[in-house]
Design a protein around this motif. Structure first.
Motif, PDB file in Angstrom:
ATOM      1  N   ALA A 158     -68.282   0.065  -5.931  1.00 39.18           N
ATOM      2  CA  ALA A 158     -69.234   0.577  -4.936  1.00 39.18           C
ATOM      3  C   ALA A 158     -70.221   1.513  -5.624  1.00 39.18           C
ATOM      4  CB  ALA A 158     -68.483   1.312  -3.835  1.00 39.18           C
ATOM      5  N   GLY A 159     -71.507   1.350  -5.309  1.00 36.36           N
ATOM      6  CA  GLY A 159     -72.541   2.226  -5.875  1.00 36.36           C
ATOM      7  C   GLY A 159     -73.131   1.721  -7.179  1.00 36.36           C
ATOM      8  N   SER A 160     -72.607   0.611  -7.693  1.00 32.34           N
ATOM      9  CA  SER A 160     -73.156   0.135  -8.974  1.00 32.34           C
ATOM     10  C   SER A 160     -74.265  -0.900  -8.744  1.00 32.34           C
ATOM     11  CB  SER A 160     -72.045  -0.453  -9.855  1.00 32.34           C
ATOM     12  OG  SER A 160     -71.477  -1.568  -9.228  1.00 32.34           O
ATOM     13  N   ALA A 161     -75.212  -0.945  -9.685  1.00 30.61           N
ATOM     14  CA  ALA A 161     -76.328  -1.902  -9.591  1.00 30.61           C
ATOM     15  C   ALA A 161     -75.806  -3.273  -9.987  1.00 30.61           C
ATOM     16  CB  ALA A 161     -77.465  -1.468 -10.515  1.00 30.61           C
ATOM     17  N   ILE A 162     -75.972  -4.243  -9.126  1.00 29.47           N
ATOM     18  CA  ILE A 162     -75.486  -5.591  -9.444  1.00 29.47           C
ATOM     19  C   ILE A 162     -76.600  -6.481  -9.972  1.00 29.47           C
ATOM     20  CG2 ILE A 162     -73.467  -5.646  -7.957  1.00 29.47           C
ATOM     21  CD1 ILE A 162     -75.201  -7.157  -5.868  1.00 29.47           C
ATOM     22  N   LEU A 163     -77.834  -6.267  -9.531  1.00 29.45           N
ATOM     23  CA  LEU A 163     -78.962  -7.093  -9.956  1.00 29.45           C
ATOM     24  C   LEU A 163     -80.158  -6.177 -10.176  1.00 29.45           C
ATOM     25  CD1 LEU A 163     -78.568  -9.907  -7.242  1.00 29.45           C
ATOM     26  CD2 LEU A 163     -77.994 -10.126  -9.671  1.00 29.45           C
ATOM     27  N   ARG A 164     -80.916  -6.470 -11.217  1.00 32.14           N
ATOM     28  CA  ARG A 164     -82.024  -5.602 -11.583  1.00 32.14           C
ATOM     29  C   ARG A 164     -83.356  -6.185 -11.135  1.00 32.14           C
ATOM     30  NH1 ARG A 164     -80.455  -0.491 -12.694  1.00 32.14           N
ATOM     31  NH2 ARG A 164     -78.593  -0.504 -14.016  1.00 32.14           N
ATOM     32  N   ALA A 165     -84.267  -5.295 -10.758  1.00 31.00           N
ATOM     33  CA  ALA A 165     -85.628  -5.703 -10.392  1.00 31.00           C
ATOM     34  C   ALA A 165     -86.228  -6.545 -11.510  1.00 31.00           C
ATOM     35  CB  ALA A 165     -86.496  -4.471 -10.153  1.00 31.00           C
ATOM     36  N   GLY A 166     -86.954  -7.578 -11.130  1.00 33.75           N
ATOM     37  CA  GLY A 166     -87.616  -8.418 -12.127  1.00 33.75           C
ATOM     38  C   GLY A 166     -86.790  -9.620 -12.534  1.00 33.75           C
ATOM     39  N   ARG A 167     -85.580  -9.738 -11.982  1.00 31.09           N
ATOM     40  CA  ARG A 167     -84.726 -10.868 -12.341  1.00 31.09           C
ATOM     41  C   ARG A 167     -85.143 -12.098 -11.555  1.00 31.09           C
ATOM     42  NH1 ARG A 167     -79.683 -11.573 -14.794  1.00 31.09           N
ATOM     43  NH2 ARG A 167     -78.406 -13.195 -13.849  1.00 31.09           N
ATOM     44  N   ARG A 168     -85.177 -13.238 -12.215  1.00 36.55           N
ATOM     45  CA  ARG A 168     -85.378 -14.512 -11.519  1.00 36.55           C
ATOM     46  C   ARG A 168     -84.004 -14.942 -11.042  1.00 36.55           C
ATOM     47  NH1 ARG A 168     -87.874 -18.834 -15.032  1.00 36.55           N
ATOM     48  NH2 ARG A 168     -88.496 -19.761 -13.061  1.00 36.55           N
ATOM     49  N   LEU A 169     -83.851 -15.003  -9.744  1.00 31.98           N
ATOM     50  CA  LEU A 169     -82.506 -15.129  -9.184  1.00 31.98           C
ATOM     51  C   LEU A 169     -81.905 -16.501  -9.423  1.00 31.98           C
ATOM     52  CD1 LEU A 169     -83.202 -13.150  -5.922  1.00 31.98           C
ATOM     53  CD2 LEU A 169     -81.748 -12.417  -7.843  1.00 31.98           C
ATOM     54  N   LYS A 170     -80.682 -16.484  -9.899  1.00 32.04           N
ATOM     55  CA  LYS A 170     -79.929 -17.701 -10.164  1.00 32.04           C
ATOM     56  C   LYS A 170     -78.898 -17.881  -9.050  1.00 32.04           C
ATOM     57  CE  LYS A 170     -80.328 -16.684 -15.056  1.00 32.04           C
ATOM     58  NZ  LYS A 170     -79.631 -16.192 -16.238  1.00 32.04           N
ATOM     59  N   PRO A 171     -78.340 -19.075  -8.953  1.00 32.65           N
ATOM     60  CA  PRO A 171     -77.325 -19.286  -7.909  1.00 32.65           C
ATOM     61  C   PRO A 171     -76.192 -18.274  -7.995  1.00 32.65           C
ATOM     62  CG  PRO A 171     -77.989 -21.376  -8.858  1.00 32.65           C
ATOM     63  CD  PRO A 171     -78.655 -20.307  -9.688  1.00 32.65           C
TER      64      PRO A 171
END
Ligand code: AMP
Ligand code: MG
Length: 418
Positions: free
Chosen positions: A155-168
């Motif tokens: 909880a509270g951790s960043a899972i995905l960063r801005a600028g990422r091209r989202l994958k499945p």
């Protein structure tokens, strides 16, 4: 170009190296698109606008990693079997309604919440159940087959960063954290033209001296593969006023313009003139083969990319230079494709000082190593060469001779197309 300007793409007359071009793109290209929430089901392929932080632990509770029996490790004898009563049963999605007691085993299934108390799970394959009792083997490690709360995501951790091209898998991770929508960049709106009086729409009769438009179809697919919203504006004839009107109008309602053709030196081209008059245009004479020059500029502040007309050159310059530019405009941060070191199955003399892109197909050699075979013919106009190969070998500026068996960098089309 000679015209003095403050255009961000300006560069001197010297040949520009691939590295300089990529560096300039990285420095000047900024996201230009807005942000909108996108339902998770539609988010794959979109570009994330903000960091995503999980509000919960994943998994949310300690759980069994296998089908088996939960027990207190302290109850396990150091040698021989330990026989315990099976005092409860917990399938996945259910919980034991009481804490487990020392001296008992609880039947658990993969994903079931660990009963309160037991710290260890024995696999059912290692256990024998009969008559309401289970025999557990010695030697099961303390904590075995138990997954802790938050061991995937805290909880509270960043899972995905801005600028990422989202994958499945990104959508899957976000879903596991209970997220239902993601802040994404709006698709980059790109207006696409072909240019040239000889260039003809497939389906129309071919006049003498004419050819069918190949680039608009290939480039459209490349753009869509990047997630761009493409407006196909057809073929621009070599006609000043119409070209100027079309380009000015397109710039007013798009985030970027892209053309192919008409970039040869000294070409009397109306796209060029329209952009020189209405904005700023630079030809980047690049130290690469195939592909120079690449036209870059802006019109009304909207970036303009002019690809070479030769289909193979258009593809190389798109993949290597237009792609990172467009991705950055679209809000992406990771724009460098993976390039793989592969053994060359060909030798080649090469001019120093320029980077050469050789169309190659990949094949595993008898010794198991992946080898790159050069396409037999070299013409920059050969579309078939792109269909029959798997990627581009990049021979660096300082190389003058490639010996068969040497290692070379290969950019597979699968990394950057689609
Ligand atoms: P250019 O860059 O306009 O000098 O064109 C170089 C070569 O590419 C010429 O042979 C053109 O006929 C060809 N070419 C230009 N545009 C296209 C296109 N859209 N599709 C296929 N070939 C093209
Ligand atoms: Mg032309």
């Amino acid at each position: 170009m000679t015209r003095p300007t403050d255009d961000c793409f300006a560069h001197g007359d010297r040949l520009m190296t691939a590295a300089e071009a990529l560096d300039l793109i990285a420095r000047v290209a900024r996201p230009v698109t807005g942000v909108e929430p996108v339902a998770l089901a539609d988010a794959t392929g979109r570009i994330l606008a903000d960091d995503v932080v999980s509000s919960m632990d994943v998994p949310p509770h300690p759980n069994a990693a296998v089908d088996g029996y939960a027990f207190f490790h302290d109850d396990l004898a150091a040698e021989g079997e330990t026989v315990l009563p099976v005092a409860g049963r917990v399938p996945a999605g259910h919980a034991l309604d009481r804490p487990a007691a020392r001296g008992e085993a609880i039947r658990v299934f993969t994903g079931a919440p660990m009963p309160e108390g037991p710290d260890t799970v024995a696999m059912q394959e290692d256990a024998r159940e009969a008559g309401g009792k289970v025999a557990l083997p010695a030697g099961v490690r303390r904590g075995a087959n138990r997954r802790e709360a938050g061991e995937d995501v805290g909880a509270g951790s960043a899972i995905l960063r801005a600028g990422r091209r989202l994958k499945p898998q990104d959508a899957g991770l976000a879903a596991s954290c209970g997220v239902t929508s993601l802040p994404c960049r709006e698709p980059l709106k790109v207006a696409l033209f072909s240019t040239g009086d000889e260039v003809t729409e497939p389906g129309e009769a071919l006049r003498a001296g004419a050819i069918y438009d190949a680039n608009r179809y290939a480039v459209r697919g490349l753009l869509e593969g990047l997630g761009c919203a493409v407006t196909d504006l057809g073929i621009l004839p070599d006609e000043g006023p119409r070209t100027r009107a079309a380009i000015v109008e397109a710039a007013a309602s798009h985030d970027a313009l892209m053309t192919s053709g008409g970039v040869s030196v000294g070409d009397e081209d109306h796209v060029r003139q329209a952009i020189v008059d209405e904005g700023a245009l630079h030809a980047w004479y690049m130290a690469i083969k195939p592909g120079r020059p690449l036209m870059l500029g802006q019109i009304g502040g909207v970036p303009f990319v002019g690809l070479p007309g030769n289909p193979a050159a258009a593809m190389v310059t798109f993949l290597r230079f237009a792609r990172p530019l467009l991705l950055r405009l679209a809000g992406a941060r990771e724009v460098d494709p993976l390039v793989f070191a592969v053994r060359a199955a060909f030798d080649r003399d090469k001019k120093g000082g320029r980077r050469e892109y050789v169309r190659v197909h990949l094949e595993r050699a008898p010794d198991g190593v992946l080898e790159a075979h050069a396409f037999a013919r070299e013409g920059a106009g050969l579309l078939s060469s792109l269909v029959e190969t798997d990627g581009l070998a990049e021979l660096p500026e300082d190389m003058t001779r490639l010996e068969r068996g040497g290692m070379i960098d290969v950019l597979p089309f699968s990394e950057v197309v689609g």
